[in-house]
Design a protein around this motif. Structure first.
Motif, PDB file in Angstrom:
ATOM      1  N   HIS A  33       0.909  -1.432   0.017  1.00 12.12           N
ATOM      2  CA  HIS A  33       0.294  -0.163   0.175  1.00 12.12           C
ATOM      3  C   HIS A  33       0.985   1.429   0.264  1.00 12.12           C
ATOM      4  O   HIS A  33       1.958   1.081   0.789  1.00 12.12           O
ATOM      5  N   ILE A  34       0.087   2.115  -0.990  1.00 11.87           N
ATOM      6  CA  ILE A  34       1.305   3.379  -0.932  1.00 11.87           C
ATOM      7  C   ILE A  34       0.338   4.228  -1.133  1.00 11.87           C
ATOM      8  O   ILE A  34      -0.389   4.483  -1.372  1.00 11.87           O
ATOM      9  N   THR A  41       2.015   7.371  -8.649  1.00 11.70           N
ATOM     10  CA  THR A  41       2.180   5.818  -9.453  1.00 11.70           C
ATOM     11  C   THR A  41       3.207   5.681  -9.788  1.00 11.70           C
ATOM     12  O   THR A  41       3.937   4.466 -10.417  1.00 11.70           O
ATOM     13  N   THR A  42       4.383   6.622  -9.991  1.00 12.73           N
ATOM     14  CA  THR A  42       5.572   6.314 -10.296  1.00 12.73           C
ATOM     15  C   THR A  42       5.637   5.666  -8.875  1.00 12.73           C
ATOM     16  O   THR A  42       6.799   4.133  -9.394  1.00 12.73           O
ATOM     17  N   GLU A  43       5.794   5.475  -8.429  1.00 15.06           N
ATOM     18  CA  GLU A  43       6.787   4.762  -6.815  1.00 15.06           C
ATOM     19  C   GLU A  43       5.434   3.066  -6.515  1.00 15.06           C
ATOM     20  O   GLU A  43       6.372   2.060  -6.541  1.00 15.06           O
ATOM     21  N   ALA A  44       4.391   3.070  -7.053  1.00 13.55           N
ATOM     22  CA  ALA A  44       3.755   1.819  -7.391  1.00 13.55           C
ATOM     23  C   ALA A  44       3.868   1.039  -7.978  1.00 13.55           C
ATOM     24  O   ALA A  44       4.368  -0.601  -8.167  1.00 13.55           O
ATOM     25  N   ARG A  45       5.092   1.524  -8.849  1.00 17.47           N
ATOM     26  CA  ARG A  45       5.667   0.967 -10.415  1.00 17.47           C
ATOM     27  C   ARG A  45       6.790   0.057 -10.498  1.00 17.47           C
ATOM     28  O   ARG A  45       6.980  -0.761 -10.227  1.00 17.47           O
ATOM     29  N   LEU A  46       7.211   0.866  -9.043  1.00 13.27           N
ATOM     30  CA  LEU A  46       8.921   0.791  -8.436  1.00 13.27           C
ATOM     31  C   LEU A  46       9.004  -0.464  -7.888  1.00 13.27           C
ATOM     32  O   LEU A  46       9.286  -1.349  -8.091  1.00 13.27           O
ATOM     33  N   THR A  89      -2.271   2.186  -4.290  1.00 14.63           N
ATOM     34  CA  THR A  89      -2.370   3.745  -4.019  1.00 14.63           C
ATOM     35  C   THR A  89      -3.495   4.572  -3.226  1.00 14.63           C
ATOM     36  O   THR A  89      -4.396   4.373  -4.528  1.00 14.63           O
ATOM     37  N   THR A  90      -3.512   5.261  -2.574  1.00 14.93           N
ATOM     38  CA  THR A  90      -4.942   6.049  -1.907  1.00 14.93           C
ATOM     39  C   THR A  90      -3.920   7.447  -1.124  1.00 14.93           C
ATOM     40  O   THR A  90      -2.644   7.608  -1.471  1.00 14.93           O
ATOM     41  N   GLY A  91      -5.375   8.607  -0.961  1.00 17.78           N
ATOM     42  CA  GLY A  91      -4.414   9.769  -0.660  1.00 17.78           C
ATOM     43  C   GLY A  91      -4.200   9.589   0.773  1.00 17.78           C
ATOM     44  O   GLY A  91      -4.456   8.172   1.055  1.00 17.78           O
ATOM     45  N   PRO A  92      -3.770  10.678   1.773  1.00 13.64           N
ATOM     46  CA  PRO A  92      -3.391  10.086   2.845  1.00 13.64           C
ATOM     47  C   PRO A  92      -3.873   9.354   3.706  1.00 13.64           C
ATOM     48  O   PRO A  92      -5.589   9.168   3.197  1.00 13.64           O
ATOM     49  N   ARG A  93      -3.556   8.511   4.619  1.00 10.72           N
ATOM     50  CA  ARG A  93      -4.398   7.798   5.531  1.00 10.72           C
ATOM     51  C   ARG A  93      -5.392   8.058   6.207  1.00 10.72           C
ATOM     52  O   ARG A  93      -6.848   8.293   6.743  1.00 10.72           O
ATOM     53  N   GLU A  94      -5.029   9.154   6.739  1.00 10.31           N
ATOM     54  CA  GLU A  94      -6.829  10.043   7.766  1.00 10.31           C
ATOM     55  C   GLU A  94      -7.375  10.754   6.801  1.00 10.31           C
ATOM     56  O   GLU A  94      -8.555  11.134   7.709  1.00 10.31           O
ATOM     57  N   GLY A  95      -7.672  10.771   5.230  1.00  4.95           N
ATOM     58  CA  GLY A  95      -8.918  10.628   4.641  1.00  4.95           C
ATOM     59  C   GLY A  95      -9.771   8.839   4.297  1.00  4.95           C
ATOM     60  O   GLY A  95     -10.465   9.091   3.422  1.00  4.95           O
ATOM     61  N   GLU A 155       2.967  -4.471   3.899  1.00  3.27           N
ATOM     62  CA  GLU A 155       4.249  -3.198   3.784  1.00  3.27           C
ATOM     63  C   GLU A 155       2.808  -1.930   3.707  1.00  3.27           C
ATOM     64  O   GLU A 155       2.519  -1.477   2.041  1.00  3.27           O
ATOM     65  N   ASN A 156       3.677  -1.008   4.086  1.00  2.00           N
ATOM     66  CA  ASN A 156       3.048   0.407   3.887  1.00  2.00           C
ATOM     67  C   ASN A 156       4.242   1.314   3.589  1.00  2.00           C
ATOM     68  O   ASN A 156       4.763   1.447   4.637  1.00  2.00           O
ATOM     69  N   THR A 157       3.605   2.072   2.742  1.00  2.00           N
ATOM     70  CA  THR A 157       4.541   2.814   2.097  1.00  2.00           C
ATOM     71  C   THR A 157       4.018   4.865   2.557  1.00  2.00           C
ATOM     72  O   THR A 157       2.962   4.669   1.340  1.00  2.00           O
ATOM     73  N   GLU A 158       4.575   6.087   2.900  1.00  2.00           N
ATOM     74  CA  GLU A 158       3.484   6.635   3.090  1.00  2.00           C
ATOM     75  C   GLU A 158       4.374   7.857   2.231  1.00  2.00           C
ATOM     76  O   GLU A 158       5.447   8.347   2.814  1.00  2.00           O
ATOM     77  N   LEU A 159       4.004   8.317   1.589  1.00  2.00           N
ATOM     78  CA  LEU A 159       4.944   9.408   0.437  1.00  2.00           C
ATOM     79  C   LEU A 159       5.058  11.024   0.973  1.00  2.00           C
ATOM     80  O   LEU A 159       3.648  11.526   1.083  1.00  2.00           O
ATOM     81  N   LEU A 160       5.638  11.795   0.960  1.00  2.00           N
ATOM     82  CA  LEU A 160       5.357  12.803   2.293  1.00  2.00           C
ATOM     83  C   LEU A 160       4.855  14.335   1.062  1.00  2.00           C
ATOM     84  O   LEU A 160       5.841  14.366   0.191  1.00  2.00           O
ATOM     85  N   PRO A 161       4.479  15.244   1.593  1.00  2.00           N
ATOM     86  CA  PRO A 161       4.419  16.028   0.349  1.00  2.00           C
ATOM     87  C   PRO A 161       5.855  16.658   0.044  1.00  2.00           C
ATOM     88  O   PRO A 161       6.909  16.621   0.734  1.00  2.00           O
ATOM     89  N   LEU A 162       5.974  17.078  -1.067  1.00  2.00           N
ATOM     90  CA  LEU A 162       7.586  17.565  -1.864  1.00  2.00           C
ATOM     91  C   LEU A 162       7.629  18.428  -0.248  1.00  2.00           C
ATOM     92  O   LEU A 162       9.534  18.388  -0.593  1.00  2.00           O
ATOM     93  N   ALA A 163       7.276  19.635   0.181  1.00  2.00           N
ATOM     94  CA  ALA A 163       7.949  20.471   1.446  1.00  2.00           C
ATOM     95  C   ALA A 163       9.024  19.536   2.209  1.00  2.00           C
ATOM     96  O   ALA A 163       9.053  20.384   2.796  1.00  2.00           O
TER      97      ALA A 163
END
Length: 539
Positions: A302-303, A312-317, A386-392, A406-414
């Motif tokens: 889960h990403i 999407t890019t991370e999911a392909r990888l 892939t989903t949006g942020p978990r809290e939503g 396996e759960n991976t959370e991608l951070l906002p770029l900032a």
């Protein structure tokens, strides 16, 4: 604010009133719920301001005036009154050391509005938003660091409105000028300590870099080894170095190196970084150890992350097994649940490969149940969701992702600590890795920007810079002026960036719960709110 009252206010004051109103404040109750937090008595601002304030307070003795110094979070760091009556008034109003005077806390006022507007302001009597303050006149002036131009705080002189004096504005401005001079001198003392440590550690064949809030030094051995993105990586490492730290990394040249960072005593925020290139035999040994380590968790993946963070890019990888069938949540919305379910079922019946569901949180409830049923079986094609942020996410969606090993959370770029590497990869994706590089100055600006559009926005900015400069180094002048101006207002020192990353991580771990995040960080909730505001942490 009534229309008749609005018409009587000067424009800067009227704008301030509108900001206070939008913050939910009411004039009659603005001082009823004051925020407060601890203030560091040994802060850079207080140390620089102490001799200036002592002289100013001596000159005002015997008057009915008071001086107030606030830090960059708007908290009262120093408060002094020439007579007991004024002192008693401050105490009755609850304006103690540590009290927040920002506009969104108490409305229009001298120091708070000076911080908000980043310019001097005079607030006379009834121009104060809070009714309780309308008996006073305030003369506020912002304080900037002379080198970094960061906003350090504000100085204010307050007195009874009936005794307002136009000569006080230049008096405050002169005191602020003296404080800024002291800040500069303090930086020079810190820089001298950092320079001494750098000179002691530097050798002709030993790459050494010294990093301070306002200073970067590197010897020739380091200059020959490092590129722009490498220097930005060292800035991030320095910001995280509360004590000695070490990591192994790959430089832009492909050279593996061990990097050690250690704070320098007497150099406030200064860090000495030593770089040791690794020999080929050491790299091979490291790789053998990695190869012998246990493999990643198998099963469903889960990403999550906000739009534009590269889900999407991370999911392909992360697809564990080919062939892969890719389905999107948008397809279910546009093409109907029946057609989507048929494609998913057909992929499941193959019994092999992987199924990537991009945007699983966009699926109708019946399709979430269909995917969850397959996930629970534990056999057949692997799932990558892939989903949006978990809290939503809804309850059924949370149950679905709970089946993922396996759960991976991608951070906002900032919030990405590896921003220099992200920018370098983006240059490569744009086909400009061989023709362009990003200077450290431009990387610092890019890394200080909020990036509301995340990766697509970064792609657009770098594409524009590449078109502007056909080859060579992309510098600050190649970036959009609006981005440079916004980032400059939010630029953080390395230690501030490390603090911001710690707060973001604590909030993420606590699912956005600020009480739990504050407990994890070992600070009060009030302090957490103040630091979130100062460091531009959303939420």
């Amino acid at each position: 604010m009534t229309s008749s009252r609005s018409a009587t206010l000067r424009e800067p004051i009227a704008q301030s009133w509108r900001r206070a109103s939008l913050a939910g404040l009411r004039p009659e109750t603005a001082l009823c719920d004051l925020r407060s937090a601890e203030v560091d008595p040994a802060s850079r601002l207080l140390l620089a301001a102490a001799p200036v304030l002592e002289d100013l307070d001596d000159r005002l003795a015997g008057t009915a005036m008071s001086t107030v110094l606030v830090d960059h979070d708007g908290r009262i760091a120093h408060r002094w009154s020439a007579d007991r009556a004024a002192e008693d008034c401050f105490e009755r109003l609850g304006l103690e050391v540590g009290t927040c005077l920002l506009e969104d806390a108490i409305g229009t006022n001298g120091p708070g509005t000076a911080l908000e507007t980043r310019s001097s302001i005079v607030v006379h009597g009834a121009e104060h938003y809070a009714e309780a303050l309308r008996g006073f006149s305030c003369y506020g002036h912002p304080i900037f660091h002379p080198v970094t131009r960061r906003l350090e705080g504000a100085l204010d002189i307050t007195l009874l409105a009936a005794e307002a004096n136009p000569l006080l504005a230049p008096l405050v401005a002169k005191a602020v000028e003296d404080i800024e001079r002291q800040l500069l001198e303090g930086s020079r003392v810190s820089e001298r300590s950092l320079l001494a440590a750098f000179q002691a550690a530097s050798r002709p064949t030993r790459p050494v870099v010294a990093i301070g809030p306002d200073l970067l030094l590197c010897n020739q051995a380091a200059a020959d080894l490092l590129e722009g993105a490498d220097v930005a990586l060292l800035w991030n490492l320095a910001g995280e170095a509360s004590g000695p730290s070490e990591l192994e990394t790959e430089l832009r040249s492909g050279q593996r190196a061990r990097v050690r960072a250690e704070p320098v005593p007497g150099a406030r925020g200064g860090v000495l970084v030593e770089i040791r290139p690794l020999a080929a035999t050491e790299v091979r040994r490291t790789r053998r150890l990695v190869a012998a380590a246990p493999g990643p968790v198998t099963g469903h993946v889960h990403i999550s992350g906000p739009p534009g963070t590269g889900r999407t890019t991370e999911a392909r990888l992360r697809v564990p097994e080919e062939p892969c069938t890719t389905l999107t949540g948008a397809e279910a919305v546009l093409g109907g649940s029946a057609a989507w379910a048929a494609k998913f079922t057909a992929a499941v019946e193959t019994g092999t490969g992987s199924i990537c569901v991009d945007g699983a949180d966009q699926l109708p409830a019946e399709l979430v149940g269909l995917v969850a049923t397959h996930a629970a079986r534990g056999v057949g094609p692997h799932l990558v969701l892939t989903t949006g942020p978990r809290e939503g996410l809804t309850g059924p969606e949370r149950a679905l992702i709970a089946s993922c090993g396996e759960n991976t959370e991608l951070l906002p770029l900032a919030h990405r600590a590896d921003f220099p590497e992200v920018a370098a990869r983006m240059l490569a994706e744009l086909g400009a890795a061989r023709t362009h590089n990003i200077t450290p100055g431009a990387l610092r600006i890019l890394g200080s920007y909020d990036w509301p559009g995340n990766l697509p926005e970064l792609r657009g900015v770098l594409s524009q810079a590449i078109r502007k400069r056909s080859a060579g180094a992309i510098g600050p002048g190649d970036l959009p002026p609006a981005l440079v101006a916004d980032a400059s207002g939010h630029e953080l020192a390395p230690i501030e960036r490390a603090e911001r990353n710690a707060i973001v991580a604590a909030l993420r771990s606590a699912g956005g719960n600020k009480v739990r995040a504050a407990s994890t960080l070992g600070i009060s909730r009030t302090t957490l709110y103040a630091r979130m505001r100062a460091l531009k942490v959303p939420g």
